[in-house]
Design a protein around this motif. Structure first.
Motif, mmCIF file in Angstrom:
data_model
loop_
_atom_site.group_PDB
_atom_site.id
_atom_site.type_symbol
_atom_site.label_atom_id
_atom_site.label_comp_id
_atom_site.label_asym_id
_atom_site.label_seq_id
_atom_site.Cartn_x
_atom_site.Cartn_y
_atom_site.Cartn_z
ATOM 1 N N LYS A 1 61.758 13.308 2.724
ATOM 2 C CA LYS A 1 62.016 14.672 2.303
ATOM 3 C C LYS A 1 61.574 14.911 0.867
ATOM 4 O O LYS A 1 61.121 15.984 0.505
ATOM 5 N N LYS A 2 61.698 13.877 0.061
ATOM 6 C CA LYS A 2 61.370 14.099 -1.354
ATOM 7 C C LYS A 2 59.888 14.357 -1.569
ATOM 8 O O LYS A 2 59.488 14.882 -2.594
ATOM 9 N N ALA A 3 59.080 14.008 -0.563
ATOM 10 C CA ALA A 3 57.642 14.200 -0.723
ATOM 11 C C ALA A 3 57.198 15.599 -0.335
ATOM 12 O O ALA A 3 56.038 15.950 -0.485
ATOM 13 N N LEU A 4 58.112 16.408 0.153
ATOM 14 C CA LEU A 4 57.712 17.709 0.688
ATOM 15 C C LEU A 4 57.723 18.780 -0.387
ATOM 16 O O LEU A 4 58.658 18.866 -1.184
ATOM 17 N N GLY A 5 56.695 19.602 -0.353
ATOM 18 C CA GLY A 5 56.565 20.662 -1.345
ATOM 19 C C GLY A 5 57.053 22.001 -0.835
ATOM 20 O O GLY A 5 56.726 23.033 -1.401
ATOM 21 N N TYR A 6 57.794 21.998 0.259
ATOM 22 C CA TYR A 6 58.278 23.257 0.822
ATOM 23 C C TYR A 6 59.668 23.019 1.389
ATOM 24 O O TYR A 6 60.108 21.875 1.546
ATOM 25 N N ALA A 7 60.338 24.126 1.684
ATOM 26 C CA ALA A 7 61.712 24.022 2.175
ATOM 27 C C ALA A 7 61.729 23.693 3.655
ATOM 28 O O ALA A 7 60.949 24.210 4.442
ATOM 29 N N ILE A 8 62.623 22.813 3.980
ATOM 30 C CA ILE A 8 62.819 22.485 5.377
ATOM 31 C C ILE A 8 64.300 22.239 5.499
ATOM 32 O O ILE A 8 64.918 21.688 4.608
ATOM 33 N N GLN A 9 64.908 22.731 6.536
ATOM 34 C CA GLN A 9 66.338 22.517 6.655
ATOM 35 C C GLN A 9 66.637 21.907 8.005
ATOM 36 O O GLN A 9 66.199 22.409 9.025
ATOM 37 N N GLU A 10 67.368 20.827 7.978
ATOM 38 C CA GLU A 10 67.685 20.139 9.227
ATOM 39 C C GLU A 10 69.111 20.429 9.647
ATOM 40 O O GLU A 10 70.002 20.562 8.822
ATOM 41 N N VAL A 11 69.285 20.531 10.933
ATOM 42 C CA VAL A 11 70.628 20.667 11.479
ATOM 43 C C VAL A 11 70.787 19.567 12.514
ATOM 44 O O VAL A 11 69.969 19.441 13.430
ATOM 45 N N ALA A 12 71.821 18.790 12.366
ATOM 46 C CA ALA A 12 72.032 17.687 13.293
ATOM 47 C C ALA A 12 72.459 18.207 14.652
ATOM 48 O O ALA A 12 73.073 19.261 14.767
ATOM 49 N N GLY A 13 72.112 17.452 15.662
ATOM 50 C CA GLY A 13 72.444 17.848 17.023
ATOM 51 C C GLY A 13 73.926 18.112 17.214
ATOM 52 O O GLY A 13 74.320 19.040 17.911
ATOM 53 N N GLU A 14 74.765 17.292 16.568
ATOM 54 C CA GLU A 14 76.214 17.485 16.744
ATOM 55 C C GLU A 14 76.647 18.852 16.233
ATOM 56 O O GLU A 14 77.517 19.495 16.791
ATOM 57 N N ARG A 15 76.010 19.258 15.123
ATOM 58 C CA ARG A 15 76.354 20.569 14.569
ATOM 59 C C ARG A 15 75.916 21.698 15.500
ATOM 60 O O ARG A 15 76.597 22.703 15.650
ATOM 61 N N VAL A 16 74.765 21.525 16.110
ATOM 62 C CA VAL A 16 74.252 22.551 17.022
ATOM 63 C C VAL A 16 75.199 22.709 18.201
ATOM 64 O O VAL A 16 75.523 23.806 18.635
ATOM 65 N N ASN A 17 75.671 21.575 18.681
ATOM 66 C CA ASN A 17 76.408 21.582 19.938
ATOM 67 C C ASN A 17 77.909 21.597 19.745
ATOM 68 O O ASN A 17 78.664 21.574 20.694
ATOM 69 N N GLN A 18 78.316 21.647 18.481
ATOM 70 C CA GLN A 18 79.729 21.497 18.176
ATOM 71 C C GLN A 18 80.608 22.504 18.910
ATOM 72 O O GLN A 18 81.631 22.149 19.468
ATOM 73 N N ALA A 19 80.177 23.766 18.924
ATOM 74 C CA ALA A 19 81.017 24.786 19.546
ATOM 75 C C ALA A 19 80.576 25.079 20.972
ATOM 76 O O ALA A 19 81.017 26.052 21.566
ATOM 77 N N ARG A 20 79.720 24.253 21.516
ATOM 78 C CA ARG A 20 79.322 24.319 22.915
ATOM 79 C C ARG A 20 78.681 25.644 23.287
ATOM 80 O O ARG A 20 78.845 26.138 24.397
ATOM 81 N N GLU A 21 77.994 26.254 22.348
ATOM 82 C CA GLU A 21 77.221 27.454 22.658
ATOM 83 C C GLU A 21 76.053 27.030 23.551
ATOM 84 O O GLU A 21 75.412 26.016 23.288
ATOM 85 N N THR A 22 75.815 27.791 24.616
ATOM 86 C CA THR A 22 74.782 27.367 25.557
ATOM 87 C C THR A 22 73.390 27.846 25.169
ATOM 88 O O THR A 22 72.411 27.314 25.655
ATOM 89 N N ASN A 23 73.316 28.869 24.326
ATOM 90 C CA ASN A 23 72.006 29.359 23.890
ATOM 91 C C ASN A 23 71.717 28.777 22.507
ATOM 92 O O ASN A 23 72.405 29.070 21.531
ATOM 93 N N VAL A 24 70.697 27.948 22.441
ATOM 94 C CA VAL A 24 70.430 27.217 21.197
ATOM 95 C C VAL A 24 70.204 28.153 20.020
ATOM 96 O O VAL A 24 70.520 27.826 18.875
ATOM 97 N N VAL A 25 69.695 29.337 20.284
ATOM 98 C CA VAL A 25 69.468 30.286 19.193
ATOM 99 C C VAL A 25 70.800 30.724 18.580
ATOM 100 O O VAL A 25 71.001 30.690 17.371
ATOM 101 N N ASN A 26 71.741 31.093 19.434
ATOM 102 C CA ASN A 26 73.057 31.480 18.914
ATOM 103 C C ASN A 26 73.724 30.340 18.167
ATOM 104 O O ASN A 26 74.474 30.547 17.221
ATOM 105 N N ALA A 27 73.434 29.124 18.614
ATOM 106 C CA ALA A 27 74.086 27.967 18.008
ATOM 107 C C ALA A 27 73.635 27.746 16.566
ATOM 108 O O ALA A 27 74.258 26.988 15.841
ATOM 109 N N LEU A 28 72.570 28.391 16.143
ATOM 110 C CA LEU A 28 72.105 28.223 14.768
ATOM 111 C C LEU A 28 72.743 29.230 13.803
ATOM 112 O O LEU A 28 72.566 29.128 12.593
#
Lengths: 473, 1002
Positions: B96-123
């Motif tokens: 990550k330190k080599a990147l010259g632009y923003a990138i944001q990661e979300v771990a799978g557990e966070r995506v699925n934490q509330a069991r939203e079935t539509n991945v877009v809503n889960a973000l």
């Protein structure tokens, strides 16, 4: 890296070019369906002409128009049948098919005539030039449009008379060149009579020229010549008023119409209207033992539906009923007015007036000659007995124009008759009187703002203020 | 034979012992957990020499034993945003330190934490600068996601979705403001249970290597694999959640159906006095007996008649994943089943998914990977939406407030005829839902196969082929007797959508010296999109109930359509690193697109970015600032267009009595189109404080898109209603800020972590084209959504009140506000800022997390409000019912104070078409997610022969804490496309959901 790209990007679903023979039917069915259909005609023009009144969703009848609906009509008429007709004319010119070119020019004139009579100044000389890069055409003066339309119809008649080429794909006259000539010249009479007050010299000269030379300028001679589109009766091409009635029951006959027909004991009342199912005691008019109750236009309150008369079955319940673009009876009333003005049209005003009424009766399936003659002899109808000839002719023309809202709305504004046509009870613009025009498309404020703004000078509250050119107060 | 190894695990920052850390013997299922003092004892079998230490929130550590009896370990906090390696464009893992632009990661557990079935809503609320709008609370409804505002005047402006290197279709329906069915956004097919992580590449800078479609950013999804599997592992997840409406309009309950105070029922179709009316301006609900649609009964309020119509929805979400592996090969197989019942009766959705992810070392130099996903998405009935009689919400706006909804449940009389409260405009809502079905089934396959060959330790070649394809059947039926279609009707379409991609990529990476490292790639891609559709409309049925073309009355209207598009590309990258703290990245790509004119079909676009870890470069060693990085980049992305826009064609109308009739298109084609181009600059910084206990990630960006290819609305008088042109310049400028940290971390294991996301974006239409005042994005009820030069992207342009010079409302002769004939800007749909705050508390296996999501600004035209006032159903319409209303305002332009009393009904109905009266600010604060989890202690779990077990209680959209718009959820739109944004009518209420999730690992 772009191998086969040219081929890949050729649309396999639709042709880039087709012959005029398949465009003409599209132009005809789309123009007639829109100009004489259930929205522009039934809900707006016929209602504002007060043949019809709304009994549910009374909004339009109170001049609370739907901006979206108006915008769609405006855009669709130009980009649909007008543009298609222009293509027909171009293709006919290229192939030297004069008959087809004449047909195209006549049909285009018809659409423009209806549009300018609704909106007044509209894009005309610069219209339909998008492919050449003009996306914002200026609005032309209605007078200039009228003058050019007259010229167009002269050209069309000449082309049709030349006898070269054939008309193919024609849903209206089945390719009959002579009928198209009659229509072109009859349409010219319509334009000319509209000008009778504002440009009487031109109107007189034009009408006298046409009626003075029937070989050169044939016009409608009977109901067989009527310009009409006969609907097929099968979806999706069923009569638009019928189609609308399948799901909607928003329209009744207007009180203005019923009262006028009733006062004259007019048998067309039974054709234009159905008896009221449960009339309120004392309401409406009696005819043949039945009670017909018209609905006041733009009422504040909806009526109880069984108490009012709906549109008659011929117009509202017949899948195959034609839409009349222009009729023989209208031509007769045009000649009656011209004669009454003292112009030489080869027929007296009284003859033309009676012939117009008879033609309208016939078109409305009233076949009892004796009854018609009795009607003509009535003091309220007999031409000779009418103190105000213009009023009598205008009233009868308005009665005969049932079904053709645009022309009826035009005539109400132009002649001021029937003078029973007054401001709707709950007008959205109280005190402003009868609408003087159709509102311009709100879309134009985004897509053609400078030009629509210039054309809107003098217009107030969308429908009022500036009158149309031929509407001499 | 085993031997005991002991030790203590402590936090590297605090030097405090860590309880509950899992200690595993590598390659076995043997393990234990640390006690309260962080100590452990584990029995290590012979032949094993490595211990693995795992603890939530910390980085995993592996330690060799090497004959020792005691192994002490220090664990380092691993806020996932700080994880060192991230997945970047083309799936390349980078530091990550080599990147010259923003990138944001979300771990799978966070995506699925509330069991939203539509991945877009889960973000929602989890990534700075992401705006998500869910269109409604219907099962399987679509959600729209945008990153850093809108770049494009058309299209959906949504980012590209890439799963394991292969682009995935995320198409949505075109908007359905005047009625339609929402079939969901296609990316919702992705099973959240399979997601290992999501990288959000927010701008062109991060995404340039994906080419054309990356101008709106990329959502890069990496699915779980069997890579770290130790033998066979099985994970079972099951959740059940229940859904209920979050917000319903506030209705009035004092007056019933009717008009001008009148109502006498005869036949419900206008036969009585106002009995066909679907408005509530009738008599006061006095409880007196009165003839009604069901017979004589008390004329009384049913305040819950709309709420009672909805049921509790239910979602069962079950997933089983099996992982297994050896050193040479590993695999993960996942089977998912989601079964939803909507809050609207008789609406449902089921989704079966199966995925397989496998990796194999074929030789010391050659490795292979494959991923396959099959999804079947099926609904027997989805609710209709928009302004249509098919939308059951429509008749709650046009409604008799006295109607007892429970009396409508039996929607047929004994003789089979339909029973309803109104026979004039409306179908019985239960009839609509049980007889007029909108089903669909989508069978989808996506995946890829890749081979990687290592020529040397610094040079490799990857070749990959993959695709995403689905076949979908959609069918809408209207039973005989439907008010709009008395003879019945149906529409059926069969669609086939596919995208295939073939790639090769050479990658080289070498250290030239101690100080300088270089890397380079060279690759190529060919992409092919195909779409085919066959459909048929039958306007009337011969025999009721048979929805087959052979049962058509009259002529059915069939049609078919196909399109194809190819884009070929070559690209390369170069990376230079200096002393591991200064990095320079260069990329270049050239695309050839089939949809552009041959002369203009090739376009090139480069990018450059740089990154400096200044704490390393300048030797800053501080307990306060522990890490600091600056980054900057500049990038361009080109774009092509849709197929067949260069030549105009004729379209066929239904034949007239067998006569073909064709009309010329009303969209003017353009043979001289140029590719679009987005240019973007971005600067930012990553800072970490207090030994990484807190961090700040800040980005500023500015981008512009020029030469957009769009169909602009034109005056119909030109002969065309729209024209395809290269037009204008759209600018976006904004900041993104993520601040996080662990304010409290105690010795006994209590941990409080907080993450704040904030983003502000200014989206301006810089210019359109000569002579063009406005570009219309969408228009409903005379209000249009427009792009206008100098204004914010997406202004609401329409009719306001007529006002005098002092701003007073001018009334007409009967006292109603007049409409201004000159249209004007009345609002704009884009938010001023968006943000999210997540707090997570953990203590001894308990984990409590809450996410607040908020938006400031963003206007909405509420058609529910407009017609709800017109129809007299909303609470506001009680005003002046008995005594009338004197509108504050003036009678004329001279300013004479208004004293005209207008009846309430006339007043409220006159507001129809005065858009200004129905536009509201869409700001909100929502309690988006709350989860309470408990990790069952290892000691107990081991007894049950499990590796792990956890239970969590989850809630989504629990509270609308703040809103400025009455009656509706501010997060709503007609659909997921741009033309639908900012408009609301009769959306099914969004849902509040709550439930429980159980996870077992074997």
């Amino acid at each position: 890296c772009d191998k086969d790209f040219e081929e890949i990007n050729v649309n396999p679903n639709a042709p880039a070019d087709v012959p005029a023979v398949v465009i003409l039917p599209a132009a005809q069915q789309s123009a007639v369906s829109r100009l004489f259909g259930a929205s522009l005609n039934l809900t707006y023009a016929e209602t504002w002409a007060q043949h019809i009144a709304k009994i549910q969703y009374i909004d339009e009848d109170r001049y609370e128009f739907r901006p979206d609906a108006i915008a769609i009509h405006w855009d669709s008429l130009y980009s649909g049948p007008l543009y298609d007709t222009q293509l027909i004319i171009q293709k006919a010119e290229e192939s030297g098919n004069q008959a087809m070119e004449g047909t195209g020019r006549t049909f285009r004139a018809l659409i423009y005539q209806n549009m300018t009579d609704l909106w007044g100044d509209i894009p005309y000389f610069e219209a339909l030039q998008g492919a050449e890069g003009n996306m914002t055409p200026v609005y032309d003066e209605q007078e200039a449009i009228y003058m050019d339309l007259l010229q167009e119809l002269e050209t069309a008649n000449t082309l049709l008379a030349a006898g070269t080429g054939t008309i193919e794909g024609d849903l209206m006259y089945g390719g009959d060149i002579m009928q198209w000539r009659r229509f072109a010249n009859s349409l010219r009479l319509r334009l000319l009579i509209h000008m009778a007050d504002v440009a009487p010299a031109i109107a007189k000269e034009g009408i006298e020229m046409i009626t003075g030379d029937p070989d050169m300028y044939p016009i409608f001679e009977s109901n067989d010549d009527n310009a009409e589109l006969a609907f097929l009766g099968a979806q999706p091409y069923r009569n638009p008023w019928f189609e609308n009635a399948v799901t909607r029951d928003d329209h009744a006959v207007s009180q203005t119409l019923v009262q006028l027909l009733g006062a004259k004991n007019d048998p067309r009342l039974t054709v234009y209207a159905k008896p009221a199912a449960e009339p309120v005691a004392g309401a409406g008019v009696k005819f043949g033992g039945k009670t017909y109750v018209g609905q006041p236009n733009g009422a504040l309150v909806q009526p109880s539906l069984p108490t009012v008369s709906r549109i008659g079955d011929l117009y509202r319940g017949t899948e195959t009923q034609p839409m009349y673009v222009m009729t023989y009876s209208e031509v007769m009333f045009i000649l009656a007015e011209a004669a009454a003005r003292g112009w030489d049209v080869g027929i007296t005003a009284a003859e033309a007036y009676n012939e117009g009424i008879i033609a309208s009766m016939s078109l409305n399936r009233i076949t009892d000659d004796a009854a018609i003659l009795a009607y003509l002899a009535q003091p309220s109808v007999a031409y000779e007995l009418q103190a105000n000839k213009m009023e009598a002719i205008s009233e009868q023309k308005w009665l005969a124009l049932f079904g053709n809202g645009i022309e009826a709305f035009t005539e109400v504004r132009r002649t001021g008759y029937p003078d029973e046509v007054v401001e709707p009870e709950a007008s959205a613009y109280p005190g402003r009187g009868v609408a003087l025009r159709f509102p311009y498309s709100i879309q134009e404020q985004s897509t053609n703002r400078a030009n629509v703004t210039a054309a809107s000078t003098g217009i107030t509250d969308f429908l009022f203020g500036e009158r149309l050119w031929w509407d001499v107060d | 034979q085993t031997r005991a190894v002991s030790g203590q695990v402590i936090d590297a920052n605090t030097n405090l012992p860590l309880p509950g850390v899992t200690v595993l013997v590598k390659g076995t299922t043997i393990g234990t957990a640390t006690g309260a003092d962080g100590t452990y004892v584990v029995n290590v079998p012979e032949g094993s020499n490595t211990l693995i230490y795992r603890f939530i929130g910390y980085k995993n550590v592996e330690r060799p034993i090497n004959g020792a009896n005691a192994v002490d370990v220090r664990l380092v906090v691993d806020a996932e945003q700080l994880s060192e390696v991230v997945v970047t464009a083309l799936g390349i893992e980078r530091e990550k330190k080599a990147l010259g632009y923003a990138i944001q990661e979300v771990a799978g557990e966070r995506v699925n934490q509330a069991r939203e079935t539509n991945v877009v809503n889960a973000l929602s609320g989890k990534v700075a600068g992401v705006q998500i709008v869910n269109s409604s609370g219907a099962v399987g409804s679509s959600a729209r996601i945008t990153l850093r505002g809108n770049n494009s005047l058309t299209g959906d402006n949504q980012p590209l979705f890439v799963v394991d290197g292969i682009p995935i279709n995320n198409s949505t329906n075109t908007n359905a403001g005047y009625g339609g069915v929402d079939y969901g956004n296609a990316a919702a097919d992705i099973n959240p249970n399979d997601i290992a992580s999501i990288s959000v590449l927010k701008g062109a800078n991060a995404a340039a290597l994906y080419g054309s479609r990356a101008a709106n950013g990329v959502i890069l999804i990496t699915t779980k694999s069997g890579r770290n599997a130790q033998g066979l592992g099985v994970t079972l997840d099951h959740s059940t959640t229940w859904e209920s409406p979050l917000i319903l309009p506030d209705y009035q309950d004092e007056y019933g159906q009717g008009y001008n105070g009148l109502f006498e029922y005869v036949d419900g179709a206008g036969g009585g006095v106002m009995d066909g009316v679907d408005e509530s301006w009738g008599p006061r609900l006095d409880g007196a007996p009165r003839e009604q649609f069901f017979g004589v009964g008390p004329w009384s309020a049913n305040p819950n008649n709309v709420r009672d119509f909805f049921q509790t929805g239910r979602t069962n979400n079950t997933n089983v994943a099996i992982t297994g592996g050896t050193e040479k090969a590993n695999a993960r197989l996942s089977l998912g089943y989601i079964d939803q019942e909507g809050i609207v009766p008789n609406t449902d959705l089921t989704r079966y998914s199966a995925s397989l992810n496998a990796n194999m070392a074929l030789s010391s130099k050659l490795s292979a990977a494959a991923s396959f996903n099959y999804i079947q998405n099926k609904s027997d009935n989805r609710p209709s939406n928009g302004y249509s009689g098919d939308n059951i919400m429509q008749q709650f706006v046009w409604f008799g407030r006295q109607v007892d909804i429970n009396r409508l449940r039996d929607y047929r009389n004994e003789d089979g005829t339909l029973f309803n409260w109104n026979y004039n405009y409306h179908n019985n809502p239960y009839f609509v839902l049980y007889d007029n079905l909108n089903g669909n089934q989508r069978d989808r396959l996506f995946g890829n196969v890749s081979l990687k060959y290592n020529f040397t330790d610094w040079l490799n070649l990857m070749v990959r082929g993959g695709g995403d394809m689905f076949a979908e059947n959609r069918k809408r039926v209207w039973a005989t007797g439907t008010i709009d279609y008395p003879q019945g009707r149906f529409y059926e379409s069969e669609r086939f959508v596919s995208e295939t991609n073939f790639d090769f990529l050479f990658a080289a990476e070498r250290d030239l010296s101690e100080e300088i490292s270089i890397g380079a790639t060279f690759g190529g891609n060919t992409r092919r999109n195909n779409f085919r559709m066959n459909d048929v409309l039958v306007r009337a049925l011969a025999v009721p109930g048979i929805y087959n073309v052979s049962n058509a009355q009259g002529n059915p209207s069939p049609s078919n359509f196909r399109s194809e598009r190819v884009v070929n590309s070559l690209y390369g990258t170069a990376t230079i690193g200096f002393r591991d703290y200064l990095f320079l990245d260069l990329t270049a790509r050239n695309d050839w697109a089939s949809t552009l004119p041959i002369a203009n079909n090739s376009f090139f676009y480069p990018s450059v970015s740089t990154s400096l870890v200044f704490t390393d470069a300048f030797g800053i060693e501080s307990d306060v600032l522990s890490y600091g990085k600056l980054r900057a980049s500049w990038a361009q992305v080109g774009n092509d267009t849709d197929p067949y826009r260069t030549v105009g064609t004729f379209f066929s109308n239904d034949p007239w009595d067998g006569i073909p009739n064709l009309s010329y298109t009303s969209t003017l084609a353009n043979a001289n189109l140029q590719p679009e181009q987005t240019t973007s600059i971005e600067v930012g910084t990553d800072l970490r404080f207090f030994l990484d206990r807190a961090y700040v990630d800040f980005t500023y960006y500015k981008k512009k898109t020029v030469d957009q290819i769009v169909p602009i609305s034109t005056s119909g008088a030109s002969g065309f209603n729209s024209q395809i042109v290269n037009v204008g310049e759209i600018g976006n400028e904004g900041i993104e800020l993520q601040v996080g940290g662990t304010p409290i971390q105690t010795a006994d294991g209590f941990n409080w972590e907080v993450i704040v996301n904030f983003a502000k974006n200014r989206n301006e239409v810089v210019e359109l084209t000569e002579g063009l005042d406005a570009y219309q994005l969408g228009t409903y009820w005379g209000l249009s959504l427009e792009a206008r030069p100098g204004e914010t992207f997406g202004v609401l342009y329409g009719t306001g009140y007529l006002r005098d010079d002092d701003g007073n409302i001018v009334v007409d002769a009967v006292g109603r506000p007049r409409k201004d004939p000159v249209r004007r800007v009345l609002g704009d749909i884009l938010p001023d800022w968006t943000g999210g705050i997540r707090n997570t508390f953990s203590y001894k296996g308990f984990n409590l997390s809450a996410l607040l999501d908020m938006r400031k600004g963003g206007d909405i035209f509420s058609v529910t409000h407009m017609f709800g006032l017109y129809a007299g159903v909303l609470e506001e319409t009680l005003q002046g019912r008995e005594d009338g209303i004197v509108v504050p305002g003036v009678k004329d332009m001279e300013g004479t104070v208004n004293d005209i009393n207008v009846p309430s009904q006339r007043y409220f109905q006159s507001l129809y078409g005065t858009h200004e009266a129905h536009i509201f600010d869409g700001s909100f604060v929502k309690l988006r997610e709350v989860t309470l989890g408990y990790e069952i202690p290892q000691a107990l779990v081991s007894k049950a022969k499990l590796r792990g077990a956890s239970i969590s209680f989850i809630g989504r959209n629990l509270l609308l804490l703040h809103s400025n718009i009455p009656h509706i959820d501010p997060e709503t739109a007609f659909g997921a496309d741009i033309a639908s944004q900012g408009f609301e009518f009769g959306a099914l209420p969004s849902t509040r959901s709550y439930g429980v999730n159980l996870r077992l690992t074997f």
